[in-house]
Design a protein around this motif. Sequence first.
Motif: not given
Lengths: 491, 193
Positions: B51-53, B55, B58, B107
């Motif tokens: 995921g993109n921490p 975001r 996410d 997520a």
Amino acid sequence: MTRKIIIDPVTRVEGHGKVTIQLDDDGQVVQSRLHIVEFRGFERFVQGRPYWEAPVLVQRLCGICPVSHHLAAAKAMDVVVGAGTGTGLTPTAEKIRRLMHYGQVFQSHTLHFFHLASPDLLFGYDAPPETRNVMGVALANRELATQAVLMRKYGQEIIAATAGKKIHGTGAIPGGVNKSLSREERDRLLKGDGGPLNADQMVTWAQGALAFFKDYYRQHRDFIDGFSRFPSSHLSLVRPDGALDLYHGVLRAVDAEGRRILDDVDSQDYLQHFREEVKSWSYMKFPYLKKLGPENGWYRVGPLARMNVADFIPTPLAQEEFEAFRAVGGGKPNDRCMLTHWARLIEVLHAAECMRDLLQDPDILGSDLVVTGSRQSEGIGLLEAPRGTLFHHYRVGEDDLIQMANLIVSTTNNNEPMNRAVHHVARAMLTGVKEITEGMLNAVEVAIRAYDPCLSCATHAYGQMPLEVTLVDARGAVVARRRKSSVLAST
Amino acid sequence: MDLIHPRGKPAGVYGPDSPVAQGRGGLSGPDLPTGQARGGLGRPLLIYGYGNPGRQDDGVGIVLVEQIEAWVKAEGMTGVVCDANYQLNAEDALAVAAAAAVVFVDATARGPAPFTFKRLTPQQVISFSTHAMAPESVLALADELYGARPPAWLMGIRGQEWEPNAPLTASAQANVAAAGAWLRDWMCSIPPA
């Protein structure tokens, strides 16, 4: 009765593209549009943040090409800290950044070719979706798939070694980098640990991928030459001597005949030459060259454009391929959409050669990492990202906080060409049809896919990039709709 | 390499409202054949968050894996490898092939809170021009290219907000805490060789 075709996604990630194709009463395609339906206003988000945070913050834009944003923001902030406009860094800092960038280009292009393009080439765009994916490639050509996995792995390791970590790398900072390579890291990346993950192997495999594509081109020349082919201008950074340079250079554009329409201008002056048009039906802007206006000033960016704009490639193996590529164009810019894949693979080879050269350069082990100078209030950083020219522009207040940010991402630069590509395919395949076949839908996808768009970036959404196509009649009624959702299929 | 927790299995932490306790969260135990995850194979358990921490929620998978990695280190547990990235991709088939078992942590915008935990099977996931792979596809690629078919699960932690901000929302933090407690229990319940 006019009809319209739509392509739409359904996933937990919102950013997606929607294609609408309108037919008139005679079944002729009258309009095709690639809509972007997500907008998150990233530029506003970075306002008020300290300028030195920008190279890390901008990686929130996209988990697909974070390194490109990291480096473009760092280049802009180099200007802000007085480290010059692209040539003022220490040799170690510039070479570490270049190594990071070539690693990113290498792994990104590898992903695109092997995952997204080669299934279309191996099986045809009208093949069932169950086979037109990387698993299909693995089943049909295990060697190709295995090489792709290891090439991706190698690129990721280059990035991790130079950026410091895989997620939200911190390697590039305003004025330089915060680390160089240790001798152990250099030796591992150059020679591998006794396995295939070494610099020479990457060059060899890149040549193999090129041979694969050229063999395909010989066998399917009519398809490649005819699919979604249309004239356009092309834009790229080039080194001042005209060489391909993915990290830094001057802005050059040529028209469909190869005449220069933007003649090696300094990237810091981009605002004098570019404008962005807003259209009511898309959140993605339409950039164009100011002096030619929105109707004639649009251009392509990315691998195909770079091959058309540069005079030569400064690595010997890629240069040989470049000469063969340019010969196909007959002295003019190449306008065959599908040859973008060839151009992309030439850049894979170029990146592999550059990585190998840099790993043998003692400067990447150096300790002189950062320079500073006279603080500036504005910084512009441009980069040739895998998908094309990427613009980052910031203004910073005396309190060190970012006051303004403007980003033109590669996919946005390709907005008009992608719309034209869709229209070209729609006219060829959907005129007079009564239903949308899977093959027709796939053809629209293939045309867009050649540009390797990252709608996640372009709309500043995050994550993935699904698609929806809708067919609408003259009265606006939806006649047919097909969605490309993420679905499970048995292996 | 064996997965060994020196202190044995910690007490459970779930209340009666827990979806896991109610069976809505998936498995209530490791569901591993004895010796498979820690193995006799000499391979580790892979915990992989993505995921993109940047975001917001996410990044719950990344946050959880960082916590698990710290816990594994503090507890002196062996036989566990933790990894994380923005998304899954083809090269992750290599790590999957080297593992005795895999837990992916991601997520989710839908489904019950605080999390779900479900068994995965290797499958293709077809989508348009995506630059990422689904965990089922990574498993399928590991199977096809390397003949590896480790048991695998997906822990889906419920998130709420996805803006370009950090840190996690309060509800996502609570969900990560619940998921982490359950995962630690789960890891400890894997029987010794």
